[in-house]
Design an enzyme around this catalytic site. Structure first.
Site, PDB file in Angstrom:
ATOM      1  N   CYS A  43      31.646  48.546  49.028  1.00  0.00           N
ATOM      2  CA  CYS A  43      31.891  47.318  48.276  1.00  0.00           C
ATOM      3  C   CYS A  43      32.382  46.234  49.224  1.00  0.00           C
ATOM      4  O   CYS A  43      33.446  46.381  49.839  1.00  0.00           O
ATOM      5  CB  CYS A  43      32.921  47.543  47.176  1.00  0.00           C
ATOM      6  SG  CYS A  43      33.278  46.049  46.209  1.00  0.00           S
ATOM      7  N   CYS A  64      29.629  43.278  44.139  1.00  0.00           N
ATOM      8  CA  CYS A  64      30.181  44.586  43.784  1.00  0.00           C
ATOM      9  C   CYS A  64      29.045  45.542  43.452  1.00  0.00           C
ATOM     10  O   CYS A  64      28.127  45.191  42.700  1.00  0.00           O
ATOM     11  CB  CYS A  64      31.123  44.453  42.596  1.00  0.00           C
ATOM     12  SG  CYS A  64      31.823  46.032  42.055  1.00  0.00           S
ATOM     13  N   TYR A  91      40.494  56.525  16.402  1.00  0.00           N
ATOM     14  CA  TYR A  91      40.031  55.528  17.374  1.00  0.00           C
ATOM     15  C   TYR A  91      38.534  55.756  17.601  1.00  0.00           C
ATOM     16  O   TYR A  91      38.057  55.889  18.717  1.00  0.00           O
ATOM     17  CB  TYR A  91      40.784  55.626  18.698  1.00  0.00           C
ATOM     18  CG  TYR A  91      42.292  55.699  18.586  1.00  0.00           C
ATOM     19  CD1 TYR A  91      43.053  54.539  18.494  1.00  0.00           C
ATOM     20  CD2 TYR A  91      42.952  56.930  18.592  1.00  0.00           C
ATOM     21  CE1 TYR A  91      44.442  54.610  18.405  1.00  0.00           C
ATOM     22  CE2 TYR A  91      44.337  57.010  18.507  1.00  0.00           C
ATOM     23  CZ  TYR A  91      45.079  55.851  18.413  1.00  0.00           C
ATOM     24  OH  TYR A  91      46.451  55.918  18.331  1.00  0.00           O
ATOM     25  N   GLU A 102      38.845  53.426  12.727  1.00  0.00           N
ATOM     26  CA  GLU A 102      38.686  52.466  13.824  1.00  0.00           C
ATOM     27  C   GLU A 102      39.218  51.106  13.377  1.00  0.00           C
ATOM     28  O   GLU A 102      38.976  50.673  12.238  1.00  0.00           O
ATOM     29  CB  GLU A 102      37.206  52.362  14.201  1.00  0.00           C
ATOM     30  CG  GLU A 102      36.825  51.212  15.089  1.00  0.00           C
ATOM     31  CD  GLU A 102      37.581  51.194  16.410  1.00  0.00           C
ATOM     32  OE1 GLU A 102      38.007  50.090  16.826  1.00  0.00           O
ATOM     33  OE2 GLU A 102      37.728  52.268  17.033  1.00  0.00           O
ATOM     34  N   ASP A 148      40.531  59.361  20.822  1.00  0.00           N
ATOM     35  CA  ASP A 148      40.128  58.641  22.028  1.00  0.00           C
ATOM     36  C   ASP A 148      40.853  57.295  22.031  1.00  0.00           C
ATOM     37  O   ASP A 148      40.255  56.249  21.801  1.00  0.00           O
ATOM     38  CB  ASP A 148      38.606  58.445  22.041  1.00  0.00           C
ATOM     39  CG  ASP A 148      38.108  57.829  23.342  1.00  0.00           C
ATOM     40  OD1 ASP A 148      38.905  57.715  24.292  1.00  0.00           O
ATOM     41  OD2 ASP A 148      36.929  57.444  23.405  1.00  0.00           O
ATOM     42  N   CYS A 178      41.862  57.610  29.441  1.00  0.00           N
ATOM     43  CA  CYS A 178      41.350  57.013  30.673  1.00  0.00           C
ATOM     44  C   CYS A 178      42.461  56.608  31.623  1.00  0.00           C
ATOM     45  O   CYS A 178      42.208  55.932  32.619  1.00  0.00           O
ATOM     46  CB  CYS A 178      40.463  55.804  30.353  1.00  0.00           C
ATOM     47  SG  CYS A 178      41.342  54.460  29.529  1.00  0.00           S
TER      48      CYS A 178
END
Length: 464
Positions: free
Chosen positions: A74, A162, A327, A351, A395, A422
């Site tokens: 990058c 990128c 979620y 959601e 999630d 995450c």
């Protein structure tokens, strides 16, 4: 103590820390050093020092290189550059080892679980570290040029080289002049179509509302549509994305930042379609969704299918059983659960994004026993429940589910919980809550869903 800012330090780098840096020590202080690898001897320039026990620095000269170092893939993320590709100068295998070390450290420190962690490539992608991102959110500077944010800064870097985006995603973007202060969303869907949506600056939207001016029309006469922004879970690490400011990455600080991002995402901002239809076609497990190009979808081209397959395997819901998908977004996981329960079962998916709920209902209309609802998970889970779920899938956003949600889920006493995260720190904090609620960690997998960055996706199976 005087500031160390701009001071050049000779440092031997230690283990990776959560956030894309290695940890070093100098004169009794901790230094978080980017652009280096464990074991390297570097010359590092201090970029940020607000006093206290730590400061931040960039490795500007590699005196003794690690055998894992390769030429950076990058060109825009080095010292002083963007915050996109934290580890583009390491081999793919080394990148995954760095992430695995961080996940293992967070698990051991927060949960007390001491286990080896392997970070796997997303299914079918091997060692590819570029050409995987299908969703890109760019900033637009005061001169109308699209770009990415510099690391820990609101400054815009207009170099768009990128390597993360899929081929052709950013073609022609640099030569166009956009609305100053806007955001630009680029999405390449599973049909190969590119969609470009410009999201108006909040101030411009407010001005049009106050003055009563009509809606703007984008290039090609595509009409504006007013929306509440890209709701739902937000992907970490858009090219150049980073947190502005120097607040340490504590649980409280991370949740405050998440609330700020949520408020910004839910603000009423105009959008106009510049290219494509603004409706992206996405396919997972033989099903097709038509979703807003400016809304949430997994950034990695193969991630949705990869996670969907794992959730289906671990959930193993019995025919006629009840399952929850919290979620749920547009219901990608809920669809797999509903296929397992069959029409005699029930799947409840929740959601907060009204747009995602509508898109999910349209895609899953053939599964009437799947109830996709709009609402905040934190509020819904505390209400009375008639049927005990056999499986719960969660999630949550980057900040994690947190104590109220995890407490309510464990109180519902499902046989199995599949939890996705995450962010290693918030993921580990949620796991700690499950352990305290009487569940054990049966299985753990981690995926390199954001190659060349420090981000990693973790999936845990918990059982009573």
């Amino acid at each position: 103590m005087s500031s160390w800012r701009d001071r050049l330090l000779s440092l031997r780098l230690g283990q990776p820390g959560h956030g894309g840096f290695c940890v070093a020590r100098y004169e009794g202080r901790v230094v978080f050093v980017r652009h280096g690898l464990p074991g390297e001897l570097v010359q590092a320039r201090v970029t940020e020092d607000r006093g206290g026990a730590f400061c931040r620095a960039d490795a500007v000269e590699i005196v003794e290189a690690s055998p894992d170092r390769v030429p950076a893939t990058c060109p825009v993320s080095g010292p002083g550059g963007a915050g996109c590709c934290d580890f583009s100068f390491a081999t793919p295998a080394a990148q995954r080892r760095l992430k695995a070390a961080v996940v293992a450290e967070q698990l051991q420190r927060i949960t007390g679980i001491d286990r080896a962690v392997e970070v796997e490539p997303v299914t079918g992608y091997g060692d590819r570290t570029g050409g995987w991102r299908t969703r890109i959110r760019l900033a637009v500077d005061s001169e109308g040029r699209a770009g990415v944010h510099r690391y820990r800064s609101t400054g815009v870097l207009t170099d768009l080289r990128c390597p993360q985006p899929v081929s052709g995603a950013l073609e022609g973007i640099r030569g166009h002049r956009w609305t100053p202060g806007a955001e630009l969303v680029v999405a390449v869907d599973d049909a190969g179509a590119r969609h470009i949506v410009e999201v108006a600056p909040p101030a411009e939207t407010e001005q049009r509302r106050d003055t009563g001016r009509g809606g703007r029309r984008g290039p090609g006469g595509k009409p504006v549509r007013r929306s509440a922004g890209p709701r739902g879970r937000r992907e970490p690490d858009e090219p150049g994305a980073n947190f502005v400011g120097a607040e340490p990455d504590t649980a409280g600080a991370q949740r405050r930042r998440a609330l700020a991002r949520r408020a910004a995402a839910h603000s009423d901002r105009d959008e106009w379609v510049v290219e494509g239809t603004g409706r992206a076609l996405q396919e997972v497990a033989g099903r097709r969704w038509e979703v807003s190009a400016a809304g949430f979808w997994q950034a990695h081209r193969g991630a949705a299918q990869c996670y969907s397959d794992l959730v289906a395997e671990w959930a193993a819901v019995e025919t006629g059983a009840t399952a929850w998908d919290l979620y749920s977004g547009t219901g990608v996981f809920a669809a797999r659960l509903a296929e397992q329960t069959g029409s005699t079962g029930r799947v409840l998916a929740l959601e907060s994004s009204r747009t995602a709920v509508a898109e999910g209902r349209a895609a899953l209309s053939d599964l009437p026993w799947l109830d996709l609802r709009g609402g905040r998970v934190e509020q819904w889970v505390t209400g009375p429940r008639e049927t005990r779920p056999q499986v719960v899938v969660l999630d949550p956003p980057r900040a994690g589910a947190g104590k109220p949600v995890v407490g309510a889920v464990t109180a519902a006493a499902p046989d199995r919980i599949v939890h996705i995260g995450c962010d290693p720190a918030s993921f580990a904090r949620d796991l700690r809550l499950y352990l305290d609620g009487g569940y054990g960690l049966t299985a753990l997998r981690a995926f390199d869903a954001f190659p060349a960055t420090h981000h990693v996706e973790c999936v845990a199976l918990l059982e009573r």
